[in-house]
Motif scaffolding. Structure first.
Motif, PDB file in Angstrom:
ATOM      1  N   THR A 207      -0.175  -2.648  10.285  1.00 42.18           N
ATOM      2  CA  THR A 207      -1.302  -2.489   9.362  1.00 42.18           C
ATOM      3  C   THR A 207      -1.012  -3.271   8.094  1.00 42.18           C
ATOM      4  N   LEU A 208      -1.923  -4.164   7.750  1.00 39.07           N
ATOM      5  CA  LEU A 208      -1.733  -4.973   6.556  1.00 39.07           C
ATOM      6  C   LEU A 208      -2.132  -4.176   5.318  1.00 39.07           C
ATOM      7  N   GLU A 209      -1.263  -4.178   4.332  1.00 37.05           N
ATOM      8  CA  GLU A 209      -1.553  -3.537   3.049  1.00 37.05           C
ATOM      9  C   GLU A 209      -1.950  -4.627   2.064  1.00 37.05           C
ATOM     10  N   MET A 210      -3.254  -4.834   1.922  1.00 37.45           N
ATOM     11  CA  MET A 210      -3.762  -5.981   1.191  1.00 37.45           C
ATOM     12  C   MET A 210      -3.649  -5.785  -0.321  1.00 37.45           C
ATOM     13  N   SER A 211      -3.301  -6.868  -0.980  1.00 36.31           N
ATOM     14  CA  SER A 211      -3.243  -6.888  -2.442  1.00 36.31           C
ATOM     15  C   SER A 211      -3.404  -8.345  -2.888  1.00 36.31           C
ATOM     16  N   ARG A 248      -5.545 -12.855  -1.460  1.00 33.35           N
ATOM     17  CA  ARG A 248      -5.568 -11.440  -1.084  1.00 33.35           C
ATOM     18  C   ARG A 248      -4.910 -11.305   0.288  1.00 33.35           C
ATOM     19  N   CYS A 249      -3.744 -10.686   0.312  1.00 35.03           N
ATOM     20  CA  CYS A 249      -2.970 -10.601   1.546  1.00 35.03           C
ATOM     21  C   CYS A 249      -1.994  -9.433   1.436  1.00 35.03           C
ATOM     22  N   ASP A 250      -1.200  -9.254   2.471  1.00 30.68           N
ATOM     23  CA  ASP A 250      -0.102  -8.296   2.413  1.00 30.68           C
ATOM     24  C   ASP A 250       1.076  -9.022   1.761  1.00 30.68           C
ATOM     25  N   GLU A 252       4.102  -8.317   0.763  1.00 23.51           N
ATOM     26  CA  GLU A 252       5.458  -8.186   1.300  1.00 23.51           C
ATOM     27  C   GLU A 252       5.640  -9.055   2.540  1.00 23.51           C
ATOM     28  N   LYS A 253       4.611  -9.046   3.409  1.00 19.31           N
ATOM     29  CA  LYS A 253       4.743  -9.798   4.659  1.00 19.31           C
ATOM     30  C   LYS A 253       4.594 -11.297   4.425  1.00 19.31           C
ATOM     31  N   ILE A 333       3.095 -13.009  11.461  1.00 21.23           N
ATOM     32  CA  ILE A 333       2.523 -12.518  10.207  1.00 21.23           C
ATOM     33  C   ILE A 333       1.327 -13.369   9.791  1.00 21.23           C
ATOM     34  N   HIS A 337      -2.897 -12.433   9.506  1.00 25.99           N
ATOM     35  CA  HIS A 337      -3.764 -12.694   8.356  1.00 25.99           C
ATOM     36  C   HIS A 337      -4.917 -13.629   8.712  1.00 25.99           C
TER      37      HIS A 337
END
Length: 365
Positions: A207-211, A248-250, A252-253, A333, A337
Motif C-alpha cells: 500500500t502506497l502512503e502518498m505524500s 506526490r508519491c510514497d 520512503e519507497k 516500486i 507508482h
C-alpha cells in the motif's frame, strides 16, 4: 457461453427443420413426377407392380404422411447422433487442454467453442510457465541465499577462530582481523535485509502512503548519505533539479529507488568521475536521470539488469556486490507508482531513467 449454447441448439434445430421440409417437398415432387412418368406406360391388372402403384395412388395422402414421418425420424436420429458426436469431440478436446501442446481443432459448427478452448489452453500454458518460473525463482532464492551467506559467514568464523586461538598476535593485527570480521558481518546484514525486502515485495500487497516530495531535496539527502563512500572513491555528484517540482508519491519507497540507483552508480563508477542526477518535466511526464561513468554494459545484459539476483560481475562475495535485488526492487516500486524505468549504456556511460506520469506531480506557484 450460454448465448453460444442457445445459438448452437438453434442452428442444429434449424438444420433439422430445413432438412425435414426439403425431404417432404422432394418426396411430394418425386411422387408427382413418378405418377406422370409411369402414366406413359401400359399396365395390366394382374401385374404385381401395378397393384402396388395403384394402392399407393389410391392412398397417396397416407403414403406421403407415412414416408414423411419415417424420413423425419431418420433425420432426427441423424442430427441427434451428430450432437453426440459433437459432445464426444468436446470431451476429447478437453483432454487435449492438458495432454497436448497443439491448438484444438473442432468442426465449423463448434468454431466458437474452439476459440474459447484454445484461449483457455493458452492461459493454462501461460500459468504453467509462470508456475515453473516461480518455482525456479524460489530455487534460485535458496541457492543464492546459501551461496551469498556462506562466503562472508565462513570469513567471520575463520577470523573469529584466529582471534580465539592466536593469543600472541599484535594489537595491529588483532584490529585488522576485527575490522575484516566486522565488514563480513555487515555484509551478512546487508544480504539478509535485501532478501527480506524482495520477499516482502513479492509476497505482500504493498500500500502506497502518498505524500508530497521535493525531488531536489531528496537527491541532496541521498548524495549527503553517500558522501563518505563517494569521497573514498574520489567521486563527485552534480544535481540538476527544478526546486519547484514536487512529486506526490510514497516518499520512503521512491527514496529507496534512487538510493539503489545511486548505490549502483557508486559501485560501478570509475574513480575520479562524476555522478549526474537530474529531474525534468518532459511533455506529460517527469523524467529523473541517474548517470555515471563506468564500463559500458552490453546490450544483452541491459535487458537483464532488473531481473532478481542478476549481477554484472561474477564476484558475488565483494562488499559492494549486493545480491542482485536492488534494481528489481526499484523497478517494482516505480511500476507501483504507474511509472517505468529503463537502463542505457554507451561510450562508458551508464544511465538509468525513471519516468513518472505528470498527473502524479504538482508544481508550486
Amino acid at each position: 457461453m450460454k448465448r453460444f449454447r442457445r445459438s448452437l441448439s438453434m442452428r442444429i434445430f434449424r438444420k433439422y427443420l430445413f432438412t425435414s421440409i426439403i425431404f417432404t417437398f422432394s418426396m411430394v415432387v418425386f411422387m408427382i413426377c413418378s405418377k406422370i412418368f409411369l402414366g406413359n406406360f401400359i399396365w395390366y391388372d394382374d401385374s404385381f407392380v401395378y397393384q402396388i402403384l395403384h394402392w399407393i395412388d389410391e392412398n397417396a395422402m397416407f403414403t406421403i404422411i407415412f414416408v414423411s414421418v419415417v424420413g423425419w425420424v431418420i433425420i432426427f436420429f441423424y442430427y441427434w447422433l451428430k450432437t453426440f458426436r459433437y459432445l464426444e469431440r468436446l470431451i476429447y478436446a478437453t483432454e487435449e487442454l492438458y495432454e497436448s501442446d497443439d491448438l484444438i481443432e473442432l468442426p465449423d459448427e463448434l468454431k466458437e467453442v474452439e476459440n474459447i478452448l484454445n484461449e483457455i489452453k493458452l492461459k493454462i500454458q501461460h500459468n504453467e510457465r509462470a508456475a515453473k518460473e516461480a518455482e525456479q525463482r524460489k530455487n534460485d532464492l535458496v541457492v543464492y541465499l546459501a551461496h551469498d551467506l556462506k562466503t562472508p559467514l565462513t570469513s567471520v568464523i575463520g577470523y573469529l577462530t584466529l582471534l580465539r586461538e592466536e593469543t600472541g598476535i599484535s594489537p595491529e593485527l588483532r584490529q585488522k582481523y576485527v575490522s575484516i570480521t566486522l565488514d563480513c558481518a555487515e555484509r551478512l546484514e546487508d544480504l539478509i535485509n535485501e532478501f527480506f525486502e524482495i520477499t516482502r515485495f513479492n509476497l505482500t500487497h504493498i500500500t502506497l502512503e502518498m505524500s508530497k516530495v521535493n525531488m531536489k531535496r531528496l537527491f541532496e539527502q541521498i548524495v549527503f548519505e553517500f558522501g563518505p563512500v563517494m569521497r573514498e572513491k574520489k567521486l563527485t555528484c552534480r544535481i540538476e533539479a527544478d526546486p519547484e517540482i514536487v512529486i506526490r508519491c510514497d516518499g520512503e519507497k521512491i527514496q529507496r529507488v534512487f538510493d539503489n540507483l545511486v548505490r549502483n552508480a557508486v559501485n560501478y563508477s570509475f574513480p575520479d568521475t562524476e555522478i549526474f542526477l537530474s529531474v525534468r518535466e518532459r511533455g506529460e511526464n517527469i523524467v529523473c536521470v541517474c548517470e555515471n561513468c563506468g564500463n559500458t554494459i552490453p546490450e544483452e545484459k541491459l535487458d537483464r539488469l532488473f531481473e532478481q539476483f542478476y549481477r554484472l560481475d561474477a564476484a558475488r562475495a565483494t562488499r559492494s556486490g549486493g545480491a542482485g535485488l536492488g534494481l528489481a526492487i526499484a523497478k517494482e516500486i516505480v511500476e507501483l507508482h504507474g511509472g517505468r524505468i529503463r537502463a542505457e549504456s554507451h561510450d562508458d556511460i551508464i544511465r538509468f531513467t525513471v519516468v513518472l506520469p505528470k498527473g502524479m506531480t504538482e508544481t508550486k506557484n
